[in-house]
Design a protein around this motif. Structure first.
Motif, PDB file in Angstrom:
ATOM      1  N   SER A 281      -6.710 -29.518 -15.006  1.00 25.11           N
ATOM      2  CA  SER A 281      -8.120 -29.245 -15.298  1.00 25.11           C
ATOM      3  C   SER A 281      -8.705 -30.120 -16.397  1.00 25.11           C
ATOM      4  O   SER A 281      -9.820 -30.622 -16.249  1.00 25.11           O
ATOM      5  CB  SER A 281      -8.303 -27.762 -15.644  1.00 25.11           C
ATOM      6  N   PRO A 282      -8.034 -30.333 -17.518  1.00 25.44           N
ATOM      7  CA  PRO A 282      -8.661 -31.152 -18.579  1.00 25.44           C
ATOM      8  C   PRO A 282      -8.868 -32.594 -18.134  1.00 25.44           C
ATOM      9  O   PRO A 282      -8.089 -33.136 -17.348  1.00 25.44           O
ATOM     10  CB  PRO A 282      -7.652 -31.060 -19.732  1.00 25.44           C
ATOM     11  N   ALA A 283      -9.908 -33.209 -18.656  1.00 29.67           N
ATOM     12  CA  ALA A 283     -10.183 -34.614 -18.342  1.00 29.67           C
ATOM     13  C   ALA A 283      -9.076 -35.492 -18.932  1.00 29.67           C
ATOM     14  O   ALA A 283      -8.605 -35.265 -20.037  1.00 29.67           O
ATOM     15  CB  ALA A 283     -11.536 -35.024 -18.903  1.00 29.67           C
ATOM     16  N   GLU A 311      -8.003 -33.576  -6.011  1.00 25.02           N
ATOM     17  CA  GLU A 311      -9.442 -33.688  -5.791  1.00 25.02           C
ATOM     18  C   GLU A 311      -9.771 -33.954  -4.331  1.00 25.02           C
ATOM     19  O   GLU A 311     -10.819 -33.520  -3.842  1.00 25.02           O
ATOM     20  CB  GLU A 311     -10.010 -34.784  -6.686  1.00 25.02           C
ATOM     21  N   ARG A 350     -13.425 -24.599 -15.520  1.00 26.46           N
ATOM     22  CA  ARG A 350     -12.610 -25.468 -16.374  1.00 26.46           C
ATOM     23  C   ARG A 350     -12.074 -26.674 -15.601  1.00 26.46           C
ATOM     24  O   ARG A 350     -11.634 -27.646 -16.210  1.00 26.46           O
ATOM     25  CB  ARG A 350     -11.452 -24.673 -16.968  1.00 26.46           C
ATOM     26  N   ASN A 352     -12.108 -30.006 -14.053  1.00 28.81           N
ATOM     27  CA  ASN A 352     -12.972 -31.132 -14.410  1.00 28.81           C
ATOM     28  C   ASN A 352     -13.835 -31.588 -13.237  1.00 28.81           C
ATOM     29  O   ASN A 352     -15.014 -31.901 -13.401  1.00 28.81           O
ATOM     30  CB  ASN A 352     -12.124 -32.305 -14.912  1.00 28.81           C
ATOM     31  N   SER A 353     -13.274 -31.612 -12.040  1.00 30.81           N
ATOM     32  CA  SER A 353     -14.040 -32.069 -10.876  1.00 30.81           C
ATOM     33  C   SER A 353     -15.189 -31.121 -10.554  1.00 30.81           C
ATOM     34  O   SER A 353     -16.220 -31.541 -10.017  1.00 30.81           O
ATOM     35  CB  SER A 353     -13.122 -32.207  -9.663  1.00 30.81           C
ATOM     36  N   LYS A 355     -17.039 -29.403 -12.843  1.00 32.76           N
ATOM     37  CA  LYS A 355     -18.124 -29.731 -13.777  1.00 32.76           C
ATOM     38  C   LYS A 355     -18.783 -31.060 -13.403  1.00 32.76           C
ATOM     39  O   LYS A 355     -20.015 -31.181 -13.465  1.00 32.76           O
ATOM     40  CB  LYS A 355     -17.566 -29.787 -15.202  1.00 32.76           C
ATOM     41  N   LEU A 356     -17.975 -32.007 -12.996  1.00 32.12           N
ATOM     42  CA  LEU A 356     -18.522 -33.315 -12.626  1.00 32.12           C
ATOM     43  C   LEU A 356     -19.418 -33.199 -11.400  1.00 32.12           C
ATOM     44  O   LEU A 356     -20.498 -33.812 -11.329  1.00 32.12           O
ATOM     45  CB  LEU A 356     -17.373 -34.287 -12.368  1.00 32.12           C
ATOM     46  N   LYS A 366     -24.111 -37.642 -17.279  1.00 30.73           N
ATOM     47  CA  LYS A 366     -22.668 -37.476 -17.258  1.00 30.73           C
ATOM     48  C   LYS A 366     -21.973 -38.128 -18.445  1.00 30.73           C
ATOM     49  O   LYS A 366     -20.765 -37.939 -18.643  1.00 30.73           O
ATOM     50  CB  LYS A 366     -22.102 -38.039 -15.957  1.00 30.73           C
ATOM     51  N   ASN A 370     -19.133 -32.661 -21.688  1.00 32.56           N
ATOM     52  CA  ASN A 370     -19.105 -31.748 -20.536  1.00 32.56           C
ATOM     53  C   ASN A 370     -20.131 -32.148 -19.473  1.00 32.56           C
ATOM     54  O   ASN A 370     -20.656 -31.299 -18.749  1.00 32.56           O
ATOM     55  CB  ASN A 370     -19.339 -30.301 -20.965  1.00 32.56           C
ATOM     56  N   TYR A 371     -20.439 -33.455 -19.434  1.00 29.21           N
ATOM     57  CA  TYR A 371     -21.345 -34.015 -18.426  1.00 29.21           C
ATOM     58  C   TYR A 371     -22.737 -33.397 -18.491  1.00 29.21           C
ATOM     59  O   TYR A 371     -23.424 -33.272 -17.473  1.00 29.21           O
ATOM     60  CB  TYR A 371     -20.770 -33.834 -17.017  1.00 29.21           C
TER      61      TYR A 371
END
Length: 878
Positions: A281-283, A311, A350, A352-353, A355-356, A366, A370-371
């Motif tokens: 999950s984390p970038a 992803e 949480r 990352n994809s 939120k993106l 972005k 957090n974009y």
């Protein structure tokens, strides 16, 4: 009494408590902030929450979870059938068509309803709250539910709360709870405008569902403008994609069967998948290593999942995020550019994809943190905190700055009735089809029906519908046809039917009676008939007035009638009969001069209102069923308590056996005679053999307590002799130190002790000497005894004699020195006044000299004023 908010999640339950100064999340017995939404039924005992997690794999057939998805649902609904496919425990169809869990309890098959299971969870919540509040239980609570819950599901949650004894102030939508948690503190700091709303988009991706909600904030108020859901999109769907990947890897490497068909293997893969998702999950994280032991047939799985593969697999899930967001914005009438903020919560956000992808849909920057999304709220605790704040607002136990919360009606609701040739028109000709509180009134939907509430109408709200009837009649509330695309597939559109009974004297008459029904969409999101009234009109002479005044009088008359009428119980019980209330609108009279009459003369309306009996037929448990479930819950709780206490007593017996066996050969050996120690050791071994035998392993609490008392009668004296031997010397040293201190005080020649007489000092010396003699005599006797003999000098005896000496010495030596005697003052003599003076000089003495003399009691309150000074007014009130 505790006031709490409960986030009834599909995976976990979070409890927040409103307290002075704010809201705190309550920790459970393992100091965790999240409580697993899980109940495991063992042979004779229930395990709830953290306790059930350890049994989830070994006792998976009797471990129930994901109850939130099934409560209030019918077994044959497509959503239920799809949910059943992924659950390892047995689910059956109840006689009324509902869902039931078949488990083994006490060695016999037992069927539990979802309401019972949720009641067990509420009971655990109450236990956790009591443990954190010194035994104080929950007084009031607000429970969070998904906004897409139907009327039957909401009633089922309320039934579960009633079974557990939980007082629920409100069933609150999860998204609204998040909005309240976000907005109330900003409102306190006056960050919102008084009239111009600030729109915020809330996105909640939880374990099993996704919600997009647009909320308008103004100072002291929030209004939910729209809320759109994807009921089957959540974090568990992302986990499923990883499970599929692991199953494919396992099959390719082991050449064994599909682990997804094995319940235990599936549980292991799900746990590993959730862990891998959190890792990715984390970038910046590009790979997650996964290791699962003994998936099937003692075969392990070791592999790695790349971020790219993850992803790729979740792309179909990300695509499903767009529809709810777009629809929520459209229904609220706002564009992404008009949003003041986009707040994301829920464990699924949480990733990352996720939120993106959301940032791309809303055209956010972005490059920002957090974009461009806002993450000011705790993703896991925002719902429970919002519920706790709402509980504090609604509770009488707190004084909170007013903050109004208006939900949005999730489904349009229609009210219908049967037309008959003999019945009069269902609506008053001089009134609208339905009147109500709020911005919009109900509208006529067609013959024999009216649309009470539209989608996104404000909640709570009420509508009034007026009929002309001369017989008993029934009205039915149901979801409108336009709600079918929004409802879960296969959901019944029926909500409830209300059977209204007219008095016999008003039935079968030519003139039909006016009946007014008040239907309320309450705080829980449940439709109830709040009031049914028979409006008996009484004629009054005509009064001159204009049209606008007529409308005002009729509206006030309606409100007065409504205020006087008695409400109908939500469970359908008839309202109590009372005396008819008469309401008459009177215009203010002007005695000076009468106004000229207008051409249009309006007649005042005077009504007698009678509360009518109403029987509500709605989904949910009957009173008899709820009473039976309450009794069953009480019996299970009693059984759990007995088992816990029995286990505690058994553990105490086991610990005592091991502890004494170890000490008899070491620490306690000198304090037990050799033969007695050998006999006691044999007794301990026999008790150990019994304890692990068939009879002792499953005995009762009273038997364990009796066995323990038998052992203590022999072992405790030995331990007591050991304790006396170890504590006697420190007690002797302390007593001797105190006696030496008293000797020093008696000999002291300090001024502060000079008032102590010799007789008193001698008494203190005698007391100290007697104590010393007693102590040395007892020590001599104790020295002659062996260690295994009962002591003649105990620590308690030393302490008792020490206190006695202190009570005899300290009052004498600490007596304060009396103050020195002050001689009586000699009256002052004025030499000038005493000298003989001529009589005329005395008579002609100036007043200034008299005023200069010393003030007497007669001069109290008068201050002399020096020459050249200005007199200052004095406050003599004191």
């Amino acid at each position: 009494m505790a006031v709490v908010g409960i986030d009834l999640g599909n995976l976990n339950i979070v409890i927040a408590q409103a307290q002075r100064g704010g809201v705190d999340v309550i920790l459970n017995e393992n100091s965790n902030r999240q409580n697993p939404n899980m109940v495991s039924i063992a042979e004779k005992q229930r395990y709830v929450g953290e306790q059930a997690v350890t049994l989830a794999r070994s006792n998976y057939k009797n471990t129930i979870y994901a109850t939130k998805r099934l409560i209030g649902k019918k077994y044959d609904e497509p959503d239920v059938q799809q949910e059943i496919q992924s659950l390892p425990f047995k689910i059956i169809k109840l006689p009324k068509g509902g869902v039931g869990y078949e488990v083994s309890y006490g060695g016999e098959p037992t069927v539990l309803s979802p309401e019972q299971v949720v009641a067990m969870l509420f009971g655990k919540v109450n236990e956790i709250v009591k443990n954190n509040n010194n035994g104080t239980p929950i007084a009031e609570a607000v429970v969070a539910i998904p906004g897409w819950f139907t009327d039957s599901q909401r009633r089922a949650v309320l039934d579960a709360a009633e079974i557990s004894g939980l007082n629920v102030l409100r069933l609150m939508h999860e998204s609204t709870a998040v909005a309240l948690s976000y907005g109330i503190y900003k409102s306190v700091r006056s960050l919102f405008h008084e009239s111009e709303p600030q729109h915020v988009l809330f996105l909640d991706l939880g374990h099993s569902n996704f919600c997009a909600s647009v909320v308008a904030f103004i100072q002291g108020k929030l209004i939910v403008k729209s809320a759109v859901y994807d009921r089957s999109l959540g974090g568990r769907d992302f986990d499923k994609q990883i499970v599929d990947f692991l199953a494919e890897q396992f099959q390719a490497k082991s050449k064994l069967g599909d682990p997804r068909q094995n319940a235990k293997a599936m549980l292991k893969l799900q746990a590993a998948a959730e862990k891998a998702k959190k890792t990715l999950s984390p970038a910046g994280v590009t790979e997650a290593s996964i290791s699962v032991e003994c998936v099937m047939e003692d075969t392990d799985l070791n592999t790695a999942l790349s971020l790219e593969e993850f992803e790729r697999r979740v792309q179909p899930l990300l695509a499903r995020l767009e529809a709810p967001i777009s629809q929520a914005l459209a229904e609220a009438g706002v564009t992404p550019e008009q949003l003041a903020n986009v707040e994301v919560v829920g464990g699924g956000t949480r990733v990352n994809s996720v939120k993106l992808h959301i940032a791309g849909l809303l055209h956010l920057d972005k490059t920002k943190l957090n974009y461009g999304l806002s993450t000011t709220l705790n993703a896991d605790e925002a719902v429970s905190r919002g519920c706790a704040l709402q509980a504090a607002i609604l509770s009488s136990r707190f004084q909170v700055k007013p903050f109004e919360v208006l939900e949005a009606c999730p489904y349009p609701i229609n009210l219908s009735w049967e037309e008959s040739p003999s019945a009069a028109a269902p609506m008053d000709e001089d009134e609208p089809a339905a009147g109500g509180e709020g911005e919009e009134a109900a509208v006529k939907a067609g013959e024999g029906s009216v649309l009470l509430f539209k989608r996104n109408d404000k909640v709570p709200n009420q509508r009034r519908v007026t009929f002309h009837k001369d017989a008993d009649f029934t009205v039915t509330a149901a979801y409108d046809k336009s709600a079918l695309p929004l409802l879960p597939p296969g959901t019944s559109t029926d909500i409830a039917s209300f059977q209204v009974a007219l008095p016999k004297e008003h039935q079968g008459m030519g003139d039909k009676s006016k009946v007014r029904l008040t239907l309320v969409y309450n705080l829980h999101g449940v439709l109830v008939m709040n009031q049914a009234q028979l409006m008996e009109e009484v004629s009054v002479g005509p009064t001159a007035t204009n049209a606008s005044e007529t409308g005002k009088i009729e509206a006030e008359g309606d409100k007065a009638a409504e205020a006087a009428g008695e409400s109908v119980a939500a469970d359908g019980a008839p309202a109590p009969e009372g005396a008819a209330a008469v309401h008459e609108e009177k215009k203010e009279e002007k005695p000076a001069q009468a106004e000229p009459a207008t051409p249009a003369a309006a007649t005042k309306k005077k009504f007698k209102t009678h509360s009518l009996s109403v029987v509500t037929v709605a989904p949910g448990l009957s009173k008899a069923e709820k009473d039976a479930f309450v009794e069953a819950e009480a019996q299970m709780e009693q059984q759990d308590r007995i088992i816990r206490e029995t286990a505690d007593t058994r553990n105490a017996l086991e610990s005592y056996i091991y502890d004494l066996k170890a000490k008899l050969g070491d620490k306690l050996k000198p304090f037990a005679e050799e033969s007695a120690a050998a006999a006691f050791n044999t007794q301990l071994e026999d008790m150990e053999t019994w304890l692990y035998g068939d009879e002792g392993f499953d005995s009762t609490k009273s038997v364990y307590a009796s066995k323990l008392a038998t052992l203590r009668s022999v072992g405790d004296p030995i331990q007591q002799r050991s304790d006396e031997a170890s504590k006697r010397e420190p007690a002797r040293v302390e007593f001797c130190r105190q006696l030496e201190e008293y000797k020093t005080l008696v000999k002291s020649a300090e001024e502060k002790y000079s008032h102590i007489t010799d007789e008193e000092r001698n008494k203190v010396r005698e007391e100290v000497t007697a104590a010393e003699s007693w102590l040395y005599d007892q020590l001599a006797k104790q020295t002659e005894l062996p260690f295994y003999a009962d002591p003649v000098l105990t620590v308690a005896a030393i302490k008792e004699r020490q206190n006695a000496v202190a009570h005899a010495v300290l009052p004498v030596m600490n007596r304060p020195k009396p103050p020195p005697q002050v001689p009586a003052p000699t009256p002052a003599v004025d030499e000038k006044a005493a000298a003989p003076q001529p009589e005329e000089e005395v008579a002609e003495a100036p007043a200034a000299e008299t005023g200069a003399t010393e003030a007497t009691s007669m001069d109290e309150g008068v201050a002399p004023i020096a020459e050249g000074e200005e007199e200052v007014p004095m406050d003599t009130a004191s």
